[in-house]
Each structure stands twice: as structure tokens, then as C-alpha cells.
Design an enzyme around this catalytic site. Structure first.
Site, mmCIF file in Angstrom:
data_model
loop_
_atom_site.group_PDB
_atom_site.id
_atom_site.type_symbol
_atom_site.label_atom_id
_atom_site.label_comp_id
_atom_site.label_asym_id
_atom_site.label_seq_id
_atom_site.Cartn_x
_atom_site.Cartn_y
_atom_site.Cartn_z
ATOM 1 N N LYS A 173 -10.064 -0.504 -2.435
ATOM 2 C CA LYS A 173 -9.950 -0.789 -1.006
ATOM 3 C C LYS A 173 -10.492 0.400 -0.229
ATOM 4 O O LYS A 173 -10.095 1.540 -0.470
ATOM 5 C CB LYS A 173 -8.498 -1.059 -0.622
ATOM 6 C CG LYS A 173 -8.294 -1.297 0.885
ATOM 7 C CD LYS A 173 -6.852 -1.654 1.207
ATOM 8 C CE LYS A 173 -6.587 -1.699 2.707
ATOM 9 N NZ LYS A 173 -5.181 -2.045 3.022
ATOM 10 N N ASP A 230 0.871 -1.182 0.000
ATOM 11 C CA ASP A 230 0.000 0.000 0.000
ATOM 12 C C ASP A 230 0.907 1.230 0.000
ATOM 13 O O ASP A 230 1.773 1.348 0.878
ATOM 14 C CB ASP A 230 -0.897 0.043 1.242
ATOM 15 C CG ASP A 230 -2.088 -0.901 1.157
ATOM 16 O OD1 ASP A 230 -2.051 -1.810 0.305
ATOM 17 O OD2 ASP A 230 -3.031 -0.743 1.957
ATOM 18 N N LYS A 249 -7.268 3.100 -3.195
ATOM 19 C CA LYS A 249 -7.685 2.989 -1.798
ATOM 20 C C LYS A 249 -8.093 4.360 -1.280
ATOM 21 O O LYS A 249 -7.492 5.365 -1.637
ATOM 22 C CB LYS A 249 -6.517 2.406 -0.987
ATOM 23 C CG LYS A 249 -6.752 2.290 0.517
ATOM 24 C CD LYS A 249 -5.528 1.691 1.184
ATOM 25 C CE LYS A 249 -5.587 1.839 2.707
ATOM 26 N NZ LYS A 249 -4.371 1.342 3.383
#
Length: 212
Positions: free
Chosen positions: A180, A89, A151
Site C-alpha cells: 500500500k 493498518d 505500507k
């Protein structure tokens, strides 16, 4: 897909200790979460603790501000891969995006994707700092750069995931990448609402409460 299979069980606190990370990994194995989401210094420990349990490791880089140099982010990604991470991430460079410097943003992500060596890269937009058009542009930049996911949030800024942001992200990326949702997801009702809005993965520290 079951709800537990969508969850990145998270501890990104600055004061998290080895005991905290051991607990996180053990909980992830017990509840069969997708991954544990952790800071880079714990990657090797988590990989060893999780063993062949089937639970992955998400290493967060450029976290939580996204304002490190591209070279720095890429170096973090390479180290995470060496340490055995399964996913990465990264935080987008929010200031560069707001400036309209899409070339920088795309290259910043692409260099991390390259350094990640085919490990999925989820790009954190920090939607709470962006307006509608900036979120759309950020999603488009992520797709162009080869991100596996977009995300919503770090959970460390002024706000977390919202249904509206997830829907907008899904509308923008279509099937080009996954989504996400993270930040402020506290219970099963909120988690299911994020999935219904289009989230493929959920980042939360309230994982056990959500699946229980």
C-alpha cells in the site's frame, strides 16, 4: 482492477468530526472505493454508515507514531474487530527497527495479526525515517510476522510515498504480501505511477480528484 477499487479513502485528522466521517463514508459509497481509512473511535460509526454497501473499513492503530506498547496495539486491534472493522493498518515500531531489534518488531506485528483474527493487517513502515537496508529489513519482518500488506507511510511524518520506496518494497516482498502506498498522492498521474511501481492499494484523502 479499476483505480477506485484500489483506494482507501482517508480521513485521519485529529479534528475530524462525525459530520466529516459521514461525508467520507458517503463519498466512499458513491465512488465505490475499497475502504474508508479512519481512527479507531469512528469504526463502529463507519461500519453502521456503510452498511452492506461493499465498502470496507480500515481502522488505524498505534497511529501515527507506532510507539505504543505491543499490548496496547493488540488491544486496539481487538476492539476494532469487535466494532466491525474489515481491515487494520498499524504503524511499525520505528525506533525498535532502527535499533536492530527485529525480534521485538516481528512480535509487535504478530501480536496485532493474531488479535486481528484473520482480518488483513497492513503495516506502515514510515519509509521517510528509514534507509534502504532498514526498509528491506522492515519488509522482511512484516512477512515473517504474517502481515497482509506493507505500507509506505502514515502521511503524518517528514515525507510520504515515493516510487523508489514502492519499487524496493515490491522487490523485497515479491508475492509474499501486498503493498500500500500512502502519503502525498494527489492526482491520477501520481496514483497510476504508484500502481505501476508495484502498489496494490493506495491511501489518500484526494481520492475523488484521483478518480475524476
Amino acid at each position: 482492477m479499476e483505480l477506485h477499487e484500489r483506494i482507501d479513502h482517508t480521513n485521519l485528522k485529529a479534528n475530524a468530526t462525525q459530520a466529516d466521517l459521514a461525508k467520507l463514508c458517503d463519498e466512499a459509497m458513491e465512488y465505490k472505493f475499497a475502504t474508508v481509512s479512519i481512527n479507531g473511535c469512528w469504526t463502529k460509526f463507519a461500519v453502521e454508515r456503510l452498511g452492506d454497501s461493499g465498502v470496507g473499513v480500515t481502522t488505524c492503530i498505534g497511529f501515527p507514531l507506532g510507539a505504543a506498547t505491543t499490548a496496547g496495539k493488540a488491544a486496539e486491534a481487538r476492539q476494532a474487530v469487535l466494532d466491525g472493522t474489515t481491515e487494520i493498518d498499524m504503524v511499525i515500531n520505528v525506533g525498535k527497527l532502527i535499533d536492530g531489534d527485529d525480534e521485538y518488531v516481528i512480535n509487535d506485528i504478530a501480536e496485532v495479526v493474531k488479535a486481528a483474527e484473520n482480518h488483513p493487517v497492513k503495516v506502515i513502515l514510515e519509509c521517510c525515517l528509514l534507509d534502504h537496508d532498514q526498509i528491506v529489513r522492515a519488509c522482511q519482518d512484516c512477512v515473517k510476522a504474517g502481515a497482509a500488506f506493507v505500507k509506505t507511510s502514515t502521511g503524518f511524518s517528514t515525507g510520504g510515498a515515493t516510487i523508489e520506496d514502492v519499487r524496493l518494497m515490491r522487490e523485497t516482498v515479491g508475492d509474499a504480501c501486498k503493498i500500500k502506498a500512502a502519503g502525498g498522492i494527489h492526482n491520477q498521474k501520481e496514483a497510476l505511477a504508484m500502481v505501476e511501481a508495484g502498489a496494490d492499494r493506495l491511501g489518500t484523502s484526494a481520492s475523488i480528484a484521483i478518480v475524476s
